[in-house]
Design a protein around this motif. Structure first.
Motif, short mmCIF file in Angstrom:
data_model
loop_
_atom_site.label_atom_id
_atom_site.label_comp_id
_atom_site.label_asym_id
_atom_site.label_seq_id
_atom_site.Cartn_x
_atom_site.Cartn_y
_atom_site.Cartn_z
N SER A 159 0.86 -1.29 -0.15
CA SER A 159 0.15 0.09 0.05
C SER A 159 0.89 1.35 -0.04
N ALA A 160 0.20 2.32 -0.07
CA ALA A 160 1.15 3.55 -0.07
C ALA A 160 1.77 3.91 1.27
N ARG A 161 1.01 3.11 2.15
CA ARG A 161 1.69 3.45 3.77
C ARG A 161 2.96 2.41 3.91
N THR A 162 3.02 1.43 3.16
CA THR A 162 4.09 0.34 3.24
C THR A 162 4.94 0.18 2.12
N HIS A 163 4.64 0.87 1.11
CA HIS A 163 5.59 0.84 -0.33
C HIS A 163 7.18 0.57 -0.06
N LEU A 164 7.52 1.66 0.45
CA LEU A 164 8.93 1.69 0.61
C LEU A 164 9.46 0.54 0.98
N ALA A 165 8.88 0.39 2.28
CA ALA A 165 9.51 -0.79 3.19
C ALA A 165 9.30 -2.34 2.45
N ASP A 166 8.21 -2.35 1.64
CA ASP A 166 7.99 -3.58 1.14
C ASP A 166 8.82 -3.78 0.04
N ILE A 167 9.07 -2.55 -1.00
CA ILE A 167 9.77 -2.66 -1.97
C ILE A 167 11.24 -3.05 -1.40
N GLY A 168 11.89 -2.57 -0.45
CA GLY A 168 13.11 -2.96 0.14
C GLY A 168 13.08 -4.36 0.37
N ARG A 169 12.03 -5.09 0.74
CA ARG A 169 12.15 -6.28 1.18
C ARG A 169 12.09 -7.30 -0.19
N GLY A 221 16.24 -8.97 -5.88
CA GLY A 221 17.10 -8.12 -6.88
C GLY A 221 16.46 -7.32 -7.95
N ASP A 222 16.89 -7.75 -9.27
CA ASP A 222 16.32 -7.10 -10.35
C ASP A 222 15.12 -7.66 -11.02
N ARG A 223 14.73 -8.60 -10.36
CA ARG A 223 13.25 -9.19 -10.61
C ARG A 223 12.29 -8.33 -10.12
N THR A 224 12.48 -7.54 -9.11
CA THR A 224 11.51 -6.88 -8.20
C THR A 224 10.37 -5.86 -8.87
N ALA A 225 10.82 -5.14 -10.08
CA ALA A 225 9.75 -4.69 -10.66
C ALA A 225 8.78 -5.52 -11.21
N ALA A 226 9.18 -6.33 -11.99
CA ALA A 226 8.40 -7.22 -12.50
C ALA A 226 7.37 -7.79 -11.55
N LEU A 227 8.01 -8.27 -10.43
CA LEU A 227 7.12 -9.16 -9.29
C LEU A 227 6.30 -8.01 -8.55
N VAL A 228 6.46 -6.98 -8.25
CA VAL A 228 5.61 -6.13 -7.77
C VAL A 228 4.58 -5.58 -8.64
#
Length: 387
Positions: free
Chosen positions: A31-41, A47-54
């Motif tokens: 969510s907007a509240r957890t976005h930065l922390a979730d992306i970091g996890r 790694g570089d699969r992050t964007a496709a997975l999210v």
């Protein structure tokens, strides 16, 4: 704009490792509240699969209310925005049941999914290799090939097409600016059984279309117009309104039905027909079916002494020549504190008008502002109720 998927992304997301990763990412709130922390996890794990997975996880969540099935689909943002809702796709598939069908703009497979099990043969094609790979993954029961929609590559099939009306999240309104251009598409399949999904605001008359135009609404919102070539059109039908609901129920109205209605003073009720009926130009046909008539021959509001089953109607309490002052005084007299304002045929913005009415009472009412002849008229009604 959404993430720009690659074929490598599709291969990874379709693999056992990708499926496992998507299951793990779906446990996050994102969510907007957890976005930065979730992306970091996710980045720490994949790694570089992050964007496709999210992006895939978020698209699947959005797709749950639109596509069926959707939980494990691969999607792009533009493809999801244009994808036909499952209820509408199933309705269209029903009209070509038992035929061999070729969707020449299959994208990620929303229409193909509805066709499998209904059509005799299902073929999908597209020029975008990424969307095509997603379609093959999403709808294994269809035959998927890469082909230009403007170059026919199957015979004896019903051709379905959905020209792209979006690019980078922006809508295109000119039929010649669609992808592929609508005039070129109609020329490419002239003489074939053809169905083309279009925007509901399409100027059908400008196309000089000699088949059927079907306007479809879902849960009260007009979703699309669909062109059906003469071989697929209903007998004697040039215009059709199809009104669907998410539970699969629905009804249809065509211009083959009678449209004779009386010319009378307003009845006890006002009825605002479904948008599909209005867009298809079938207001009089709808009125004739339900024993209603028009407040004015140029206005889509209907009136009568009863409301069709399942339809929201407004029981008239008072009617008078509209002025802002007269309306404000009448609503004050009726102790109105909340007013729903419906407008058609007069230049009034409900959002601007409402605060100027200075409502302070306890009653909830509906106000219909329209014109009868050249006269602006206000109808103050009981709050709209469904019959």
């Amino acid at each position: 704009m959404g993430y720009d998927f690659t074929l490598e992304d599709v291969r990874y997301l379709s693999s056992a490792d990708g499926t496992s990763a998507l299951t793990e990412v779906d446990q996050l709130e994102l969510s907007a509240r957890t976005h930065l922390a979730d992306i970091g996890r996710v980045r720490a794990r994949f790694g570089d699969r992050t964007a496709a997975l999210v992006e895939t996880t978020l698209l699947r969540r959005r797709a749950e209310v639109k596509l069926d099935p959707a939980p494990d689909w691969l999607l792009t943002d533009d493809a999801l925005q244009q994808a036909t809702p499952a209820v509408v796709a199933r309705h269209r598939a029903g009209r070509v049941a038992g035929r061999a069908v070729h969707d020449v703009t299959c994208s990620v497979g929303a229409e193909l999914s509805a066709l499998v099990g209904v059509a005799d043969v299902v073929v999908g094609s597209d020029l975008d290799p990424v969307r095509l790979a997603m379609a093959a993954r999403n709808v294994p029961g269809a035959t998927v090939i890469r082909a230009d929609a403007l170059v026919p590559c199957t015979r004896d099939t019903v051709v379905l097409a959905d020209p792209a009306r979006r690019s980078g999240g922006k809508r295109r309104h000119d039929p010649a600016a669609l992808v592929p251009p609508l005039p070129d598409l109609l020329d490419a399949y002239r003489g074939r059984d053809l169905s083309v999904k279009c925007a509901p605001g399409l100027d059908y008359d400008a196309l000089d279309w000699d088949g059927e135009v079907e306007v479809v609404s879902l849960d009260g919102g007009v979703r699309e117009a669909c062109l059906w070539s003469p071989g697929l059109a209903g007998t004697g039908v040039r215009r059709r309104a199809t009104v669907l609901s998410a539970d699969g129920c629905g009804w249809e109205l065509t211009d083959a039905e009678p449209d004779d209605i009386p010319d009378r003073e307003p009845g006890q009720w006002i009825v605002d027909p479904d948008g599909a009926v209005v867009r298809a130009g079938l207001v009089r046909h709808y009125a004739a079916r339900h024993g209603l008539w028009q407040l004015d021959p140029r206005i889509a509001y209907l009136t009568g002494d009863a409301v069709p089953a399942g339809v929201r109607g407004f029981r008239i309490v008072e009617q008078f020549k509209y002025t802002e002052k007269a309306l404000r005084q009448e609503l004050a007299r009726l102790d109105c504190g909340v007013a729903e304002i419906l407008v058609r045929g007069v230049d009034v913005d409900p959002a601007v008008l409402r605060p100027r009415l200075k409502l302070r009472g306890s009653a909830s009412l509906s106000v219909v502002l329209t014109r009868v002849g050249r006269t602006p008229v206000a109808f103050v009604c009981e709050a709209g109720v469904r019959a």
